[in-house]
Scaffold this active site. Structure first.
Site, short mmCIF file in Angstrom:
data_model
loop_
_atom_site.label_atom_id
_atom_site.label_comp_id
_atom_site.label_asym_id
_atom_site.label_seq_id
_atom_site.Cartn_x
_atom_site.Cartn_y
_atom_site.Cartn_z
N LYS A 1 9.92 -45.25 27.63
CA LYS A 1 9.04 -46.03 26.77
C LYS A 1 9.09 -45.49 25.33
O LYS A 1 9.12 -46.25 24.37
CB LYS A 1 7.60 -46.00 27.32
N ASP B 1 -1.00 -52.16 28.25
CA ASP B 1 -0.55 -52.21 29.64
C ASP B 1 -1.24 -53.34 30.40
O ASP B 1 -0.83 -53.70 31.50
CB ASP B 1 -0.88 -50.88 30.33
N GLN C 1 -0.15 -43.45 31.76
CA GLN C 1 0.84 -43.58 32.83
C GLN C 1 0.16 -43.37 34.19
O GLN C 1 -0.55 -42.38 34.39
CB GLN C 1 1.99 -42.58 32.63
N1 GUN Z 1 3.20 -46.76 36.85
C1 GUN Z 1 4.06 -47.61 37.45
N2 GUN Z 1 4.23 -48.71 36.68
C2 GUN Z 1 3.46 -48.56 35.60
C3 GUN Z 1 3.21 -49.35 34.44
O1 GUN Z 1 3.72 -50.45 34.26
N3 GUN Z 1 2.35 -48.83 33.55
C4 GUN Z 1 1.74 -47.62 33.74
N4 GUN Z 1 0.89 -47.20 32.81
N5 GUN Z 1 1.95 -46.87 34.78
C5 GUN Z 1 2.80 -47.34 35.71
#
Ligand code: GUN
Length: 303
Positions: free
Chosen positions: A54, A121, A98
């Site tokens: 990211k 998100d 995350q």
């Molecule tokens: N863990 C697995 N997929 C995601 C996601 O799309 N965003 C976040 N923040 N954590 C995750």
């Protein structure tokens, strides 16, 4: 008939390019660089790798990233305090916590602390609630589900009136993608571990979204000829030698593995009209949609 391969890598690259152009324009016109803060608690290797991806995408698309890494035993109150500080920082337009968080931390309490204007998100309960309601618009749609819809749109699949079957009801994919499909006027069925005769339900699907995390679960005989298949699964399988023993990597000395989706790809692609490969289908779309959401958060901060 062999299905059209839905090239998520190419579609994601096009979205990154759109973000790059718009971010440069925002900088030139308003002096604003879109900023994404990442919050990573603990040392889950997969989470570290996702966050690294990211941040890399931010650098490539002209966005600024603000990394925050906390030890696994950080008290919940400290994580919430950090998220609140980021919420007040004008250089931060989007906050990404995350998931999963370590077991002692209440995920909902942390996500509640993200201001909905920075919830890139799309996991804030208010945003998820609005996603499921008529005539309401969430500030942001969750990235992987939004990526699934973007793939369907960019290949010209007709969602309205289609029979859509979603396998899986997770908070981050299955549930929100079914709400998005419903919002686009598909007739949606969500299957899960207690569903009776999944094969019969899948057979009805014009659009099938598989997000249950079981390698090669969906068989070709279950798929309606001509269906569009979006495979969100990312499962690791061992690579075997011709004699059936585990193959070992010459480079690393470790067992070799390969990524496969939730569908038996080689067989399903002979029945479907279009299908996403794993890897290279939905995967690249998640980060592309995150960049798009962060850009939008920065654009909205001007207004
Ligand atoms: N863990 C697995 N997929 C995601 C996601 O799309 N965003 C976040 N923040 N954590 C995750």
């Amino acid at each position: 008939m062999t299905a059209q391969l839905i090239d998520g890598k190419a579609i994601a690259a096009a979205i990154h390019e759109e973000v790059r152009v718009a971010a440069a324009e925002l900088k030139a016109k308003h002096g604003i660089t879109p900023g994404l803060a990442t919050v990573l608690v603990g040392d889950n290797p997969a989470s570290h790798s996702y966050v690294k991806g990211k941040r890399q995408a931010c650098a490539e698309d002209g966005l600024e990233s603000f990394p925050n890494e906390l030890p696994a035993d950080t008290p919940q109150a400290d994580v919430i305090a950090l998220v609140k500080r980021l919420g007040e920082d004008p250089k931060v337009h989007g906050i990404l916590v995350q998931l999963p968080l370590p077991g002692h931390i209440n995920e909902e309490a942390v996500l509640n602390a993200v201001p909905i204007t920075k919830d890139v998100d799309g996991f804030h309960p208010v945003n998820i609630g609005k996603l499921g309601m008529k005539n309401r618009e969430p500030s942001f749609e969750p990235c992987t589900p939004a990526g699934v819809i973007e793939l369907l749109d960019r290949i010209g699949a007709k969602i309205e009136g289609a029979s859509a079957v979603v396998l899986g009801r997770s908070n981050i994919v299955g549930l929100p993608v079914s709400l998005l499909l419903l919002g686009r006027n598909a007739t949606v069925t969500v299957c899960h571990s207690r569903t009776k005769d999944i094969a019969a339900v899948v057979r009805q699907a014009d659009i099938l979204v598989a997000a249950i995390g079981k390698a090669k679960f969906v068989k070709a005989e279950w798929v309606k000829p001509g269906a569009v298949v979006i495979d969100v699964g990312v499962n690791s399988l061992p690579v075997l030698n011709p004699d059936g023993t585990q193959a070992i990597s010459e480079k690393t000395g470790k067992p070799r593995t390969k990524l496969v989706g939730d569908c038996d790809f080689e067989a399903v692609k002979e029945v479907a009209s279009a299908i996403t490969p794993v890897p290279g289908g939905v995967g690249p779309m998640t980060i592309a949609m995150l960049m798009k959401n962060t850009l939008r958060a920065a654009q909205q901060s001007v207004k």
